[in-house]
Design a protein around this motif. Structure first.
Motif, PDB file in Angstrom:
ATOM      1  N   ASP A  99       9.878   0.197  -5.305  1.00 58.66           N
ATOM      2  CA  ASP A  99       9.930  -0.148  -3.882  1.00 58.66           C
ATOM      3  C   ASP A  99       8.669   0.319  -3.157  1.00 58.66           C
ATOM      4  O   ASP A  99       8.134  -0.389  -2.303  1.00 58.66           O
ATOM      5  N   LYS A 100       8.183   1.493  -3.524  1.00 60.16           N
ATOM      6  CA  LYS A 100       6.971   2.013  -2.906  1.00 60.16           C
ATOM      7  C   LYS A 100       5.770   1.136  -3.272  1.00 60.16           C
ATOM      8  O   LYS A 100       4.924   0.841  -2.414  1.00 60.16           O
ATOM      9  N   ILE A 101       5.699   0.699  -4.502  1.00 64.41           N
ATOM     10  CA  ILE A 101       4.613  -0.191  -4.930  1.00 64.41           C
ATOM     11  C   ILE A 101       4.692  -1.508  -4.160  1.00 64.41           C
ATOM     12  O   ILE A 101       3.686  -2.012  -3.653  1.00 64.41           O
ATOM     13  N   ILE A 102       5.886  -2.063  -4.042  1.00 64.63           N
ATOM     14  CA  ILE A 102       6.066  -3.329  -3.319  1.00 64.63           C
ATOM     15  C   ILE A 102       5.631  -3.188  -1.870  1.00 64.63           C
ATOM     16  O   ILE A 102       4.920  -4.044  -1.334  1.00 64.63           O
ATOM     17  N   GLN A 103       6.042  -2.115  -1.219  1.00 65.56           N
ATOM     18  CA  GLN A 103       5.646  -1.895   0.175  1.00 65.56           C
ATOM     19  C   GLN A 103       4.133  -1.743   0.287  1.00 65.56           C
ATOM     20  O   GLN A 103       3.517  -2.247   1.226  1.00 65.56           O
ATOM     21  N   GLY A 104       3.532  -1.064  -0.662  1.00 63.36           N
ATOM     22  CA  GLY A 104       2.082  -0.910  -0.653  1.00 63.36           C
ATOM     23  C   GLY A 104       1.372  -2.237  -0.824  1.00 63.36           C
ATOM     24  O   GLY A 104       0.375  -2.514  -0.152  1.00 63.36           O
ATOM     25  N   ILE A 105       1.873  -3.086  -1.726  1.00 57.53           N
ATOM     26  CA  ILE A 105       1.276  -4.402  -1.944  1.00 57.53           C
ATOM     27  C   ILE A 105       1.384  -5.251  -0.684  1.00 57.53           C
ATOM     28  O   ILE A 105       0.461  -5.976  -0.325  1.00 57.53           O
ATOM     29  N   LYS A 106       2.512  -5.159   0.011  1.00 55.96           N
ATOM     30  CA  LYS A 106       2.696  -5.935   1.243  1.00 55.96           C
ATOM     31  C   LYS A 106       1.696  -5.536   2.322  1.00 55.96           C
ATOM     32  O   LYS A 106       1.342  -6.346   3.167  1.00 55.96           O
ATOM     33  N   LYS A 107       1.221  -4.290   2.298  1.00 52.92           N
ATOM     34  CA  LYS A 107       0.326  -3.787   3.338  1.00 52.92           C
ATOM     35  C   LYS A 107      -1.151  -4.065   3.057  1.00 52.92           C
ATOM     36  O   LYS A 107      -1.976  -3.937   3.957  1.00 52.92           O
ATOM     37  N   ALA A 121       7.052   7.606 -15.913  1.00 58.81           N
ATOM     38  CA  ALA A 121       5.829   8.418 -15.775  1.00 58.81           C
ATOM     39  C   ALA A 121       4.623   7.514 -15.522  1.00 58.81           C
ATOM     40  O   ALA A 121       3.750   7.848 -14.721  1.00 58.81           O
ATOM     41  N   HIS A 122       4.578   6.348 -16.173  1.00 57.11           N
ATOM     42  CA  HIS A 122       3.494   5.397 -15.942  1.00 57.11           C
ATOM     43  C   HIS A 122       3.544   4.853 -14.515  1.00 57.11           C
ATOM     44  O   HIS A 122       2.513   4.685 -13.868  1.00 57.11           O
ATOM     45  N   ILE A 123       4.742   4.568 -14.040  1.00 58.22           N
ATOM     46  CA  ILE A 123       4.883   4.052 -12.681  1.00 58.22           C
ATOM     47  C   ILE A 123       4.406   5.093 -11.679  1.00 58.22           C
ATOM     48  O   ILE A 123       3.727   4.771 -10.710  1.00 58.22           O
ATOM     49  N   ARG A 124       4.740   6.340 -11.930  1.00 60.01           N
ATOM     50  CA  ARG A 124       4.256   7.408 -11.036  1.00 60.01           C
ATOM     51  C   ARG A 124       2.732   7.420 -10.985  1.00 60.01           C
ATOM     52  O   ARG A 124       2.135   7.565  -9.924  1.00 60.01           O
ATOM     53  N   LEU A 125       2.111   7.267 -12.155  1.00 57.95           N
ATOM     54  CA  LEU A 125       0.653   7.225 -12.186  1.00 57.95           C
ATOM     55  C   LEU A 125       0.110   6.043 -11.396  1.00 57.95           C
ATOM     56  O   LEU A 125      -0.883   6.162 -10.675  1.00 57.95           O
ATOM     57  N   LEU A 126       0.765   4.888 -11.516  1.00 58.77           N
ATOM     58  CA  LEU A 126       0.357   3.718 -10.749  1.00 58.77           C
ATOM     59  C   LEU A 126       0.477   3.961  -9.260  1.00 58.77           C
ATOM     60  O   LEU A 126      -0.400   3.593  -8.479  1.00 58.77           O
ATOM     61  N   VAL A 127       1.580   4.576  -8.861  1.00 58.62           N
ATOM     62  CA  VAL A 127       1.821   4.820  -7.444  1.00 58.62           C
ATOM     63  C   VAL A 127       0.811   5.821  -6.890  1.00 58.62           C
ATOM     64  O   VAL A 127       0.244   5.619  -5.819  1.00 58.62           O
ATOM     65  N   TYR A 128       0.579   6.894  -7.617  1.00 56.43           N
ATOM     66  CA  TYR A 128      -0.240   7.971  -7.081  1.00 56.43           C
ATOM     67  C   TYR A 128      -1.727   7.784  -7.307  1.00 56.43           C
ATOM     68  O   TYR A 128      -2.534   8.262  -6.530  1.00 56.43           O
ATOM     69  N   SER A 129      -2.131   7.056  -8.363  1.00 53.55           N
ATOM     70  CA  SER A 129      -3.560   6.927  -8.622  1.00 53.55           C
ATOM     71  C   SER A 129      -4.057   5.497  -8.640  1.00 53.55           C
ATOM     72  O   SER A 129      -5.250   5.258  -8.654  1.00 53.55           O
ATOM     73  N   GLY A 130      -3.146   4.534  -8.675  1.00 54.53           N
ATOM     74  CA  GLY A 130      -3.550   3.137  -8.675  1.00 54.53           C
ATOM     75  C   GLY A 130      -3.854   2.575 -10.038  1.00 54.53           C
ATOM     76  O   GLY A 130      -4.221   1.422 -10.179  1.00 54.53           O
ATOM     77  N   LYS A 131      -3.692   3.368 -11.100  1.00 55.57           N
ATOM     78  CA  LYS A 131      -3.908   2.861 -12.450  1.00 55.57           C
ATOM     79  C   LYS A 131      -3.205   3.752 -13.449  1.00 55.57           C
ATOM     80  O   LYS A 131      -2.804   4.859 -13.147  1.00 55.57           O
ATOM     81  N   LEU A 132      -3.055   3.244 -14.675  1.00 56.76           N
ATOM     82  CA  LEU A 132      -2.417   4.020 -15.731  1.00 56.76           C
ATOM     83  C   LEU A 132      -3.414   4.940 -16.376  1.00 56.76           C
ATOM     84  O   LEU A 132      -4.551   4.668 -16.524  1.00 56.76           O
TER      85      LEU A 132
END
Length: 93
Positions: free
Chosen positions: A27-35, A82-93
Motif C-alpha cells: 500500500d505504501k508503494i502504491i501511494q508513493g507511485i500515485k504521488k 524483506a525485499h519489499i522493505r528494501l524497495l520501500v526504504y531505498s527504492g531498489k533491491l
C-alpha cells in the motif's frame, strides 16, 4: 496433539502477520507511485522489471492495469517481505 494445535496456530499467526506486513508495504508503494511524476513512475516500473529479472534466469513478466490497480507478476522467485522493505526504504533491491 495439543502442541500440534499450538504450533499450527503459531504458524497461522506468523503467516497472517507477514501477509499484513506485506500489504502495508505494498500500500505504501502504491501511494508513493500515485504521488510521483511520469519520469519517476517509469523508473519505478523499470525497478520492478529489473528485480524480477534478477530473481529468475528466464523471466516472464505479466502486467495488468485497471482503473484501480496495477498487477505485476513474474515466474521467478517470490519477492519476500524483506525485499519489499528494501524497495520501500531505498527504492531498489
Amino acid at each position: 496433539m495439543n502442541q500440534t494445535v499450538q504450533e499450527t496456530r503459531a504458524d497461522l499467526y506468523r503467516s497472517q502477520t507477514q501477509r499484513n506486513d506485506l500489504k502495508q508495504h505494498a500500500d505504501k508503494i502504491i501511494q508513493g507511485i500515485k504521488k510521483i511524476g511520469p519520469n519517476h513512475a517509469k523508473r519505478a516500473i523499470w525497478e520492478l522489471f529489473q528485480n524480477a529479472v534478477d530473481l529468475s534466469p528466464s523471466c516472464e513478466i505479466s502486467i495488468s492495469i485497471t482503473e484501480d490497480e496495477l498487477i505485476f507478476s513474474h515466474n521467478g522467485h517470490a519477492i519476500h517481505h524483506a525485499h519489499i522493505r528494501l524497495l520501500v526504504y531505498s527504492g531498489k533491491l
